[in-house]
Design an enzyme around this catalytic site. Structure first.
Site, short mmCIF file in Angstrom:
data_model
loop_
_atom_site.label_atom_id
_atom_site.label_comp_id
_atom_site.label_asym_id
_atom_site.label_seq_id
_atom_site.Cartn_x
_atom_site.Cartn_y
_atom_site.Cartn_z
CG ASP A 13 19.48 71.23 34.63
OD1 ASP A 13 19.54 72.31 34.01
OD2 ASP A 13 19.05 70.18 34.12
CD GLU A 14 25.76 71.15 37.27
OE1 GLU A 14 25.29 72.14 36.66
OE2 GLU A 14 26.43 70.27 36.72
CE LYS A 16 25.34 75.21 34.24
NZ LYS A 16 24.57 74.02 34.64
N GLY A 40 19.35 76.08 30.37
CA GLY A 40 18.21 76.74 31.01
C GLY A 40 18.65 77.17 32.39
CG HIS A 41 21.76 78.98 33.00
ND1 HIS A 41 22.93 79.52 32.58
CD2 HIS A 41 21.86 77.64 32.75
CE1 HIS A 41 23.72 78.57 32.10
NE2 HIS A 41 23.08 77.42 32.17
CD GLN A 224 25.16 72.86 27.75
OE1 GLN A 224 26.17 73.33 27.29
NE2 GLN A 224 23.98 73.46 27.60
NE ARG A 303 14.36 66.33 27.92
CZ ARG A 303 15.52 66.06 27.37
NH1 ARG A 303 15.75 64.86 26.88
NH2 ARG A 303 16.48 66.96 27.29
#
Ligand code: GDP
Ligand code: IMO
Ligand code: MG
Length: 462
Positions: A13-14, A16, A40-41, A224, A303
């Protein structure tokens, strides 16, 4: 030739998706090479938001070729859903520009069942997976029994393999309270889904190598992050694929020496979803600030992401593991309103006491005995104070780390949407420079908002 791998250097989640979408304007082909729909992008293009889990982020540009490589685990029903969603928004996915490798293992419904049932059973020991069946699907791959995309063209092969996998899963499901697997129904469903996706299934390795011969630019999109890597992450709190750059070659069939650059995506602070160690996690008002300002909610499971300060030794380690040639620093704007900002520069374990002799040599080398004075028997061991400049691999250690921080002044100015480096406040530039020093890697892109154009391009990472 200019081929680039984009990977996450933290726990995912950076950002990408945003960066891949941006850079795909310069690529001919975009390839997903590992993971599955646990990813999830999020891409923001004008007033449109796209959330992609399986399709490469370049797919929304209709002049690009999008590829799912053999390193991915593919849920064919989820894929069709995602294709349908894009079709309904006017983005056509056709076999001219979307390819799936013929040796990509499938995620089947019982993989998801097993993932969820195991997590349920594990209780407090759970990993906090996305519940998408990722781990069990990779287990079947390395167990040499997986059903792969190419099999779908041969009903007899599907029948034969389903039988083998079902037998194996019947054993795995025993005692977990699962309902029986209906092999015939699953076979019928696979035949239906197969008809819809067979047209995309191609010898991807060959097509990509032909493109390289023609000097096309390929962008490899990681999912990831390096700390979720099955070997180098915070094992066992990791995903089940190799998430580091080397996986791009194995997961696509393009040799590693055909790939020139690796862009490491790094959030200006740290987040993590799921269980496992995270030394810089903040559960105070600053943690809540990062969560709210950064809108840190998981794209896949909804979440809350755990939030904390930037962890420099962790990113430095990722840069080495991935051969990162430059960093894209995202979400700098999230820090805009903070008075003081901390950067983790090392870790400490404050006095450890052991009553049993620890197995690890790296630990046992440092023990001082704890004596009982009266009779002189050694009753245990102690490590007085341990300091680490690198992120330790052992989870039993990394669980106990307290970060050593350096503190700098915040900049208290909005950086949202900046597009030029000279617009960046001096103090924010000092923060970025410190990240470069500590991670021993230069920053080539700074992201100042979720949209494509909210970006400062310092050097072209291609
Ligand atoms: P990925 O999994 O690495 O692609 O990252 P995600 O898409 O799961 O999470 C990143 C989130 O941050 C998304 O909602 C993006 O739209 C958003 N985002 C990306 N870059 C920036 C940025 O520079 N600033 C802000 N405020 N949001 C960003
Ligand atoms: P993107 O590509 C953040 C985490 C899960 C869990 C662990 C194992 O969006 O960065 P899994 O379902 O893979 O077996 O779960 O990995 N995880 C992610 N965390 N971003 C992701 O993807 C993730 N994919 C998996 O939360 O801790
Ligand atoms: Mg994500």
């Amino acid at each position: 030739m200019s081929n680039l791998i984009v990977i996450g250097t933290q726990w995912g989640d950076e950002g990408k998706g945003k960066i891949v979408d941006l850079l795909s304007s310069k690529a001919d082909t975009i390839v997903r090479f590992q993971g599955g729909h646990n990813a999830g992008h999020t891409l923001v293009v004008g007033d449109q938001v796209f959330k992609l889990s399986l399709l490469p982020s370049g797919v929304i540009r209709e002049d690009k070729i999008a590829v799912i490589g053999n390193g991915v685990v593919l849920d064919p029903w989820k894929l069709l859903e995602e294709i349908e969603q894009l079709n309904s928004r006017g983005i056509k996915i056709c076999s001219d520009r979307f390819l799936i490798s013929e040796n990509t293992p499938l995620i089947l419904p019982f993989h998801k069942d097993l993932d969820l049932l195991r997590e349920q059973k594990a209780g407090k020991e759970k990993i906090g997976t996305t519940g998408r069946g990722i781990g069990p699907a990779y287990e079947d791959k390395v167990g040499r029994r997986a059903l792969r995309t190419g099999d779908l063209k041969d009903p007899n092969q599907v029948k034969r393999k389903l039988n083998i996998i079902k037998e194996h899963h019947d054993i795995l499901r025993a005692g977990l309270g699962a309902t029986d697997i209906d092999e015939e129904q699953l076979f019928d469903e696979l035949m239906i889904v197969g008809k819809k996706i067979n047209t995309f299934i191609k010898p991807v390795w060959k097509i990509l190598n032909e493109q390289i011969k023609k000097n096309k630019n390929i962008l490899f999109e990681g999912a990831q992050g390096s700390m979720l890597d099955v070997d180098f992450g915070t094992y066992p709190f990791v995903t089940s694929s190799s998430t580091i750059a080397a996986a791009a070659a194995i997961g696509s069939g393009v040799a590693h020496n055909k790939i020139n650059s690796v862009l490491g995506i790094t959030k200006a602070y740290t987040t993590r979803v799921g269980e496992g160690p995270m030394p810089t996690e903040l559960t105070d008002s600053i943690g809540r600030y990062l969560s709210e300002e950064g809108n840190e909610k998981g794209t896949v499971t909804g979440r809350d992401r755990r939030c904390g300060w930037f962890d420099a030794p962790l990113v430095r380690r990722s840069c080495l593991l991935n051969g990162v040639t430059s960093l894209a620093l995202t979400k700098i704007d999230v820090l805009d309103k903070l008075e003081k900002i901390k950067i983790c520069v090392g870790y400490r374990i404050e006095k450890e006491e052991y009553t049993d002799f620890p197995v690890s040599t790296s630990l046992s080398n440092k023990l001082s005995p704890i004596y009982e004075e009266i009779d002189g028997w050694n009753v245990g061991y102690r490590i007085e104070k341990e300091e680490y400049t690198d992120f330790p691999v052992s989870t039993s250690l990394s669980n106990k780390l307290s970060p050593i921080y350096e503190e700098i002044d915040g900049w208290n100015t909005s950086t949202v949407g900046l597009e030029k480096i000279d617009q960046m406040p001096i103090k924010a530039r000092a923060y970025i420079q410190r990240i470069e020093e500590l991670s021993e890697t230069e920053v080539s892109i700074i992201s100042t908002g979720p949209e494509r154009n909210q970006t400062i391009l310092i050097n072209d990472p291609f």
